[in-house]
Scaffold this motif. Structure first.
Motif, mmCIF file in Angstrom:
data_model
loop_
_atom_site.group_PDB
_atom_site.id
_atom_site.type_symbol
_atom_site.label_atom_id
_atom_site.label_comp_id
_atom_site.label_asym_id
_atom_site.label_seq_id
_atom_site.Cartn_x
_atom_site.Cartn_y
_atom_site.Cartn_z
ATOM 1 N N CYS A 16 -18.983 20.937 -12.189
ATOM 2 C CA CYS A 16 -18.364 19.818 -11.490
ATOM 3 C C CYS A 16 -18.163 18.689 -12.488
ATOM 4 O O CYS A 16 -18.662 18.745 -13.617
ATOM 5 C CB CYS A 16 -19.219 19.347 -10.309
ATOM 6 N N ALA A 17 -17.441 17.678 -12.085
ATOM 7 C CA ALA A 17 -17.233 16.518 -12.945
ATOM 8 C C ALA A 17 -18.500 15.676 -12.998
ATOM 9 O O ALA A 17 -19.180 15.492 -11.991
ATOM 10 C CB ALA A 17 -16.069 15.684 -12.412
ATOM 11 N N GLY A 18 -18.828 15.177 -14.192
ATOM 12 C CA GLY A 18 -19.979 14.296 -14.353
ATOM 13 C C GLY A 18 -21.170 14.927 -15.034
ATOM 14 O O GLY A 18 -22.133 14.238 -15.379
ATOM 15 N N LEU A 19 -21.144 16.236 -15.267
ATOM 16 C CA LEU A 19 -22.277 16.906 -15.900
ATOM 17 C C LEU A 19 -22.486 16.412 -17.332
ATOM 18 O O LEU A 19 -23.614 16.161 -17.768
ATOM 19 C CB LEU A 19 -22.072 18.418 -15.891
ATOM 20 N N ALA A 158 -14.636 15.210 -6.430
ATOM 21 C CA ALA A 158 -14.026 16.250 -5.599
ATOM 22 C C ALA A 158 -13.338 15.651 -4.379
ATOM 23 O O ALA A 158 -12.225 16.059 -4.013
ATOM 24 C CB ALA A 158 -15.091 17.263 -5.170
ATOM 25 N N VAL A 159 -13.982 14.677 -3.739
ATOM 26 C CA VAL A 159 -13.381 14.021 -2.573
ATOM 27 C C VAL A 159 -12.096 13.309 -2.977
ATOM 28 O O VAL A 159 -11.091 13.341 -2.249
ATOM 29 C CB VAL A 159 -14.375 13.044 -1.927
ATOM 30 N N VAL A 184 -10.599 23.422 1.880
ATOM 31 C CA VAL A 184 -11.375 22.792 0.812
ATOM 32 C C VAL A 184 -12.728 23.476 0.656
ATOM 33 O O VAL A 184 -13.176 24.206 1.534
ATOM 34 C CB VAL A 184 -11.567 21.285 1.084
ATOM 35 N N MET A 185 -13.385 23.223 -0.452
ATOM 36 C CA MET A 185 -14.698 23.799 -0.728
ATOM 37 C C MET A 185 -15.786 23.072 0.063
ATOM 38 O O MET A 185 -15.519 22.158 0.828
ATOM 39 C CB MET A 185 -14.981 23.753 -2.226
ATOM 40 N N VAL A 286 -9.599 23.511 -8.298
ATOM 41 C CA VAL A 286 -9.046 22.216 -8.701
ATOM 42 C C VAL A 286 -10.021 21.089 -8.358
ATOM 43 O O VAL A 286 -10.110 20.082 -9.063
ATOM 44 C CB VAL A 286 -7.687 21.979 -8.011
ATOM 45 N N GLN A 287 -10.797 21.279 -7.291
ATOM 46 C CA GLN A 287 -11.752 20.248 -6.861
ATOM 47 C C GLN A 287 -12.899 20.068 -7.849
ATOM 48 O O GLN A 287 -13.575 19.035 -7.846
ATOM 49 C CB GLN A 287 -12.338 20.621 -5.497
ATOM 50 N N ARG A 288 -13.154 21.049 -8.690
ATOM 51 C CA ARG A 288 -14.286 20.995 -9.604
ATOM 52 C C ARG A 288 -13.952 20.326 -10.931
ATOM 53 O O ARG A 288 -14.852 19.852 -11.637
ATOM 54 C CB ARG A 288 -14.802 22.406 -9.899
#
Length: 363
Positions: A16-19, A158-159, A184-185, A286-288
């Motif tokens: 995910c984004a932010g790791l 993701a949101v 959505v996931m 795409v959300q990840r």
């Protein structure tokens, strides 16, 4: 507690984004403030289970550029291969948990920071308990289903992606007089669907936590049309079942099965019931990806700093958390109890109902 000199950090589970922002914060705090050495474990648990060990020492120069802004994890991650029941080439399974413990000891680490979701927290806490390893958890998941924290790293990005997708689907829905369904996931929780559905102006939001009726969905869409609009937006979480209680799933490589297909199921039935042209979009991974949101960068930075301070103070066997507008920590025993679902009478569900959104049948 023994003096800390060597700290490990790994990412586990889905990306995910932010790791990378968490890893950056851990490294900055550990090296600059405490003078520790920090070792990034490659590909989660696999980096300590395989021989030779796979890791890299992290230094400040590695984070001087775009690392804060990059999605994913430069250390790599895995979301399969439970070390306690590890699949072998002959089809059998083997307990390889001691390989992880032995790898930790071979690298001469004093503690480890684990960045993961609810499943990773459960498995890694069991591994660390078995080996007497000091662990601090950092919650990350786009699903936001980790107990003990209001937010996990990756969720707000993701949101934002889902909300932007609704912003892009709306004009094409209006142009063609269509019902647009966005899948959505979220696995078995509807946090993404509710947050983005409200923000993106959806008319229908379906989540795993609440039952629904196809007739009620059709009635809502008919109401929208009667009120003068020529289109409608539907958001559905991937974990929503068919009306008769079956999971919508698709097969992937290596015999894995994943959620997927509920959007197509709904599109076919809504089209027949409303006689409106209906299209579905499965947003998927795409959300990840992509650049982390401001919120996720802040959360990641706060979590990373606090995690290192917890290690320094000997507050192990705990997870960093965000509660009541601040960073704190909670025992892992309160976290590793399965995914955190939406409450059927929770605030955002009531907000959705107050806006006239159909969000399932009342419990």
């Amino acid at each position: 507690m023994a003096k800390i000199r060597r700290l490990g950090v790994l990412t586990s589970g889905g990306d995910c984004a932010g790791l990378n922002a968490v890893i950056r914060a851990v490294t900055y705090r550990a090296v600059r403030h405490y003078g520790w050495k920090v070792f990034g474990i490659i590909d989660g648990t696999m980096g300590l289970m395989e021989r030779p060990l796979r890791y890299r020492e992290l230094d400040l120069d590695m984070f001087s550029g775009n690392m804060l802004r990059e999605g994913g994890t430069f250390l790599g991650t895995v979301n399969k291969g439970d070390p306690f029941n590890y699949p072998m080439p002959d089809g059998s399974t083997q307990d390889r948990s001691l390989d992880f413990v032995d790898g930790f000891n071979k690298l001469a680490l004093d503690a480890v920071v684990v960045i993961g979701g609810d499943g990773s927290m459960r498995i890694l806490s069991q591994l660390c308990e078995r080996g007497g390893i000091g662990m601090v958890g950092v919650p990350k998941t786009i699903d936001n289903d980790v107990h003990g924290t209001d937010f996990a790293v990756g969720f707000t990005t993701a949101v934002n992606v889902v909300t932007e997708s609704l912003d892009r689907l709306q004009p094409t829905a209006a142009s063609h007089h269509r019902v647009m369904i966005l899948e959505v996931m979220g696995r078995d929780a509807g946090h993404i669907a509710v947050n983005a559905g409200i923000s993106g102006g959806a008319d229908v939001i379906l989540i795993p936590e609440l039952p629904y009726r196809l007739e009620s969905i059709a009635e809502k869409i008919d109401q929208v049309i009667r009120e003068g609009r020529n289109h409608a937006l539907v958001v559905v979480a991937e974990g929503v079942k068919t009306e008769d209680g079956l999971n919508a799933q698709v097969a992937h490589s290596h015999g894995q099965t994943r959620y997927g297909g509920i959007g197509h199921y709904l599109s076919d039935r809504i089209s027949k019931m409303t006689e409106l042209e209906t299209r579905e979009t499965i947003l998927g991974h795409v959300q990840r990806g992509g650049t982390p949101s401001t919120r996720d960068r802040l959360l990641a930075s706060a979590f990373g700093v606090h995690a290192v301070d917890m290690v320094a103070k000997g507050r192990l066997g705990r997870m960093v958390a965000w509660q009541e507008r601040g960073v704190t920590d909670v025992p892992l025993s309160e976290v590793c109890i399965g995914p955190r679902s939406l409450e059927p009478d929770g605030t955002l569900i009531n907000v959705a109902r107050g806006l006239g959104i159909y969000i399932g049948e009342s419990p």
